[in-house]
Design a protein around this motif. Structure first.
Motif, PDB file in Angstrom:
ATOM      1  N   ASN A  44      34.845  55.305  43.522  1.00 26.68           N
ATOM      2  CA  ASN A  44      34.825  54.718  41.710  1.00 26.68           C
ATOM      3  C   ASN A  44      34.049  53.741  42.259  1.00 26.68           C
ATOM      4  OD1 ASN A  44      36.478  56.442  39.615  1.00 26.68           O
ATOM      5  ND2 ASN A  44      38.240  55.741  41.417  1.00 26.68           N
ATOM      6  N   THR A  45      32.449  53.618  42.919  1.00 28.30           N
ATOM      7  CA  THR A  45      31.276  52.732  42.974  1.00 28.30           C
ATOM      8  C   THR A  45      31.391  51.918  41.075  1.00 28.30           C
ATOM      9  OG1 THR A  45      29.613  54.833  42.514  1.00 28.30           O
ATOM     10  CG2 THR A  45      30.902  54.403  44.498  1.00 28.30           C
ATOM     11  N   ASN A  46      31.888  52.308  40.173  1.00 25.80           N
ATOM     12  CA  ASN A  46      31.189  51.438  39.620  1.00 25.80           C
ATOM     13  C   ASN A  46      32.625  50.412  39.314  1.00 25.80           C
ATOM     14  OD1 ASN A  46      28.892  52.275  38.977  1.00 25.80           O
ATOM     15  ND2 ASN A  46      29.171  54.498  38.587  1.00 25.80           N
ATOM     16  N   ILE A  47      34.066  50.375  39.704  1.00 23.67           N
ATOM     17  CA  ILE A  47      34.440  49.981  39.666  1.00 23.67           C
ATOM     18  C   ILE A  47      34.459  48.036  39.615  1.00 23.67           C
ATOM     19  CG2 ILE A  47      37.420  48.852  39.595  1.00 23.67           C
ATOM     20  CD1 ILE A  47      36.950  51.948  37.947  1.00 23.67           C
ATOM     21  N   PRO A  48      34.621  47.251  38.773  1.00 24.77           N
ATOM     22  CA  PRO A  48      34.423  45.674  39.247  1.00 24.77           C
ATOM     23  C   PRO A  48      34.488  45.727  40.691  1.00 24.77           C
ATOM     24  CG  PRO A  48      35.022  45.975  37.064  1.00 24.77           C
ATOM     25  CD  PRO A  48      35.367  47.853  37.052  1.00 24.77           C
ATOM     26  N   LEU A  49      34.420  44.994  41.375  1.00 22.79           N
ATOM     27  CA  LEU A  49      34.724  44.168  42.631  1.00 22.79           C
ATOM     28  C   LEU A  49      35.882  43.738  42.707  1.00 22.79           C
ATOM     29  CD1 LEU A  49      34.848  43.959  45.785  1.00 22.79           C
ATOM     30  CD2 LEU A  49      33.284  42.549  45.237  1.00 22.79           C
ATOM     31  N   TYR A  50      36.644  42.928  41.210  1.00 22.59           N
ATOM     32  CA  TYR A  50      37.346  41.944  41.081  1.00 22.59           C
ATOM     33  C   TYR A  50      38.337  42.816  41.219  1.00 22.59           C
ATOM     34  CZ  TYR A  50      37.086  42.342  36.140  1.00 22.59           C
ATOM     35  OH  TYR A  50      37.103  43.783  34.948  1.00 22.59           O
ATOM     36  N   VAL A  51      38.752  44.159  41.218  1.00 19.67           N
ATOM     37  CA  VAL A  51      39.521  45.152  40.634  1.00 19.67           C
ATOM     38  C   VAL A  51      40.530  45.820  42.389  1.00 19.67           C
ATOM     39  CG1 VAL A  51      40.233  47.612  39.567  1.00 19.67           C
ATOM     40  CG2 VAL A  51      38.939  45.834  38.168  1.00 19.67           C
ATOM     41  N   HIS A  52      38.635  46.235  43.267  1.00 19.26           N
ATOM     42  CA  HIS A  52      39.409  46.064  44.171  1.00 19.26           C
ATOM     43  C   HIS A  52      40.925  45.194  45.000  1.00 19.26           C
ATOM     44  CE1 HIS A  52      36.287  49.857  44.512  1.00 19.26           C
ATOM     45  NE2 HIS A  52      36.251  49.473  44.244  1.00 19.26           N
ATOM     46  N   ILE A  53      39.668  44.301  44.719  1.00 18.05           N
ATOM     47  CA  ILE A  53      40.843  42.767  45.063  1.00 18.05           C
ATOM     48  C   ILE A  53      42.714  42.530  44.616  1.00 18.05           C
ATOM     49  CG2 ILE A  53      40.181  40.490  45.480  1.00 18.05           C
ATOM     50  CD1 ILE A  53      37.324  40.384  45.897  1.00 18.05           C
ATOM     51  N   ILE A  54      42.185  42.794  43.743  1.00 10.14           N
ATOM     52  CA  ILE A  54      43.663  42.463  42.684  1.00 10.14           C
ATOM     53  C   ILE A  54      44.426  43.992  43.390  1.00 10.14           C
ATOM     54  CG2 ILE A  54      44.969  42.609  40.927  1.00 10.14           C
ATOM     55  CD1 ILE A  54      42.426  41.418  39.475  1.00 10.14           C
ATOM     56  N   LEU A  89      35.947  30.974  51.023  1.00 12.30           N
ATOM     57  CA  LEU A  89      35.975  32.591  51.082  1.00 12.30           C
ATOM     58  C   LEU A  89      35.841  32.436  48.719  1.00 12.30           C
ATOM     59  CD1 LEU A  89      39.140  32.719  52.877  1.00 12.30           C
ATOM     60  CD2 LEU A  89      37.756  34.604  53.107  1.00 12.30           C
ATOM     61  N   VAL A  90      35.361  33.343  48.104  1.00 12.80           N
ATOM     62  CA  VAL A  90      35.325  33.451  47.414  1.00 12.80           C
ATOM     63  C   VAL A  90      36.232  33.675  46.123  1.00 12.80           C
ATOM     64  CG1 VAL A  90      34.205  34.663  45.194  1.00 12.80           C
ATOM     65  CG2 VAL A  90      32.308  34.256  47.719  1.00 12.80           C
ATOM     66  N   GLY A  91      37.471  33.705  46.793  1.00 16.37           N
ATOM     67  CA  GLY A  91      38.244  33.753  46.051  1.00 16.37           C
ATOM     68  C   GLY A  91      38.496  35.645  44.919  1.00 16.37           C
ATOM     69  N   ILE A  92      38.208  35.193  44.058  1.00 14.28           N
ATOM     70  CA  ILE A  92      38.585  36.617  43.097  1.00 14.28           C
ATOM     71  C   ILE A  92      37.308  36.600  42.340  1.00 14.28           C
ATOM     72  CG2 ILE A  92      39.522  37.960  41.689  1.00 14.28           C
ATOM     73  CD1 ILE A  92      42.303  37.127  41.502  1.00 14.28           C
ATOM     74  N   PRO A  93      36.252  37.464  42.476  1.00 18.20           N
ATOM     75  CA  PRO A  93      34.816  36.833  42.107  1.00 18.20           C
ATOM     76  C   PRO A  93      34.575  37.888  41.040  1.00 18.20           C
ATOM     77  CG  PRO A  93      34.168  39.036  44.119  1.00 18.20           C
ATOM     78  CD  PRO A  93      35.887  38.170  44.290  1.00 18.20           C
ATOM     79  N   GLY A  94      33.613  36.999  39.941  1.00 19.42           N
ATOM     80  CA  GLY A  94      33.501  37.508  38.381  1.00 19.42           C
ATOM     81  C   GLY A  94      34.829  36.584  37.909  1.00 19.42           C
TER      82      GLY A  94
END
Length: 326
Positions: free
Chosen positions: A273-283, A24-29
């Motif tokens: 919103n494909t350009n939103i950073p992945l960490y935003v999705h995860i949060i 599990l990476v956690g919160i990438p970035g």
């Protein structure tokens, strides 16, 4: 990881394998800030467990709280604790000590629990909206429509529905061949896991999205209709009674908003919103799973005098017991 291991785990290897564990990476970035997430998440987990335990004990021990509304709140508390406990202990292990490995079986069990109890939570919130509708719009019929015996049926229906729709999703995910074991997420979320597959995952993605939309299509309109009817009824009340009627619904509306708004926001991010950073999705995903469990006991404890009184009674009984022991 050695070069040979990297070759085996590379998505380019289309033969696939079944890993004994995942990473599990956690919160990438935001890996450098993991330790900063650990302390507030630990606080959230402690408050979640303590607050919901007190709420459950209050409803169980105080006879005046043996009513459908409070029994539904206790169901919500139980669901909240399962939801938090299925995610936060492992997440804290990642953030505190970089313990990123999770076994294959534990990962899929976590995935199953998270999705099932998110569905259960949605069902309970829908039932609570119906409870408020009957209480406000048909107060004289409330004791005969919403009874204590109805609450276990609501729990059974919510759980059965969630298991029925989530089980095929889990079975579809568990059968895919994997080309990597590094999950770019803070827990074993369904789509994050199946993305590690070497094969076409369109069926998995479609089913997962279909389940979310189907459950939302059942629950959100039901909640919307309930509150539209409540609003129409309240606007016809004498002005002195409107505030009292609204106050009975405020806590539920706030709790419901904490759960459903991040879900809708997350779906919008995935869709538009494909350009939103992945960490935003995860949060955002973590927000709708972790904020309601910590907020619900605080909201209901503050808003509802009978629950506050129940908690005080618990403290008084414990104090009296300790005095007798001395």
């Amino acid at each position: 990881m050695t070069n040979n291991e990297a070759t085996i785990l590379s998505p380019a290897n289309h033969t696939g394998f079944t890993p004994s564990s995942f990473i599990l990476v956690g919160i990438p970035g935001l890996e450098a800030y993991h330790i900063w997430f650990a302390a507030p998440l630990s606080f959230i987990y402690i408050v979640t467990l303590v607050g919901n335990c007190f709420l459950l004990l209050s409803v169980k021990t105080v006879r005046s709280l043996h009513k459908p509304m409070y029994l539904l709140i206790s169901l919500l508390s139980f669901s909240d604790m399962v939801l938090s406990s299925s995610i936060l202990p492992k997440m804290l292990a990642i953030f505190w000590s970089n313990d990123v490995e999770i076994s294959f079986a534990a990962c899929f069990f976590q995935m199953f629990l998270v999705h099932v109890f998110a569905g259960v939570e949605s069902g309970i919130l829908t039932a609570m909206a119906f409870d408020r509708y009957v209480a406000v719009c048909h107060p004289l019929r409330y004791p005969t429509i919403v009874t204590n015996s109805l609450v276990p049926k609501i729990a059974a229906i919510s759980l059965t529905r969630a298991v029925f729709v989530v089980l095929p999703e889990s079975l579809l995910a568990i059968r895919v061949p994997f080309c990597s074991r590094s999950i770019v997420h803070s827990f074993c979320e369904h789509i994050a896991v199946v993305k590690l597959s070497c094969t076409d995952i369109s069926l998995n993605s479609a089913y997962g999205m279909g389940v979310t939309i189907a459950v939302g299509a059942m629950d959100l309109p039901s909640i919307g209709v309930s509150y539209a009817l409540i609003l129409r009824a309240v606007l016809n009340f004498p002005s002195k009674d409107r505030l009292k009627a609204f106050s009975t619904c405020i806590a539920h509306v706030f709790v419901m908003s904490l759960f459903f708004i991040p879900i809708l926001f997350s779906l919008s991010l995935h869709r538009f919103n494909t350009n939103i950073p992945l960490y935003v999705h995860i949060i955002v995903v973590n927000a709708y799973l972790l904020l309601p469990p910590v907020a619900n006991p605080l909201i209901y404890g503050v808003r509802m005098a009978e629950i506050r009184h129940g908690v005080l009674q618990l403290f008084q009984k414990e104090k009296a017991r300790l005095c007798l022991c001395k």
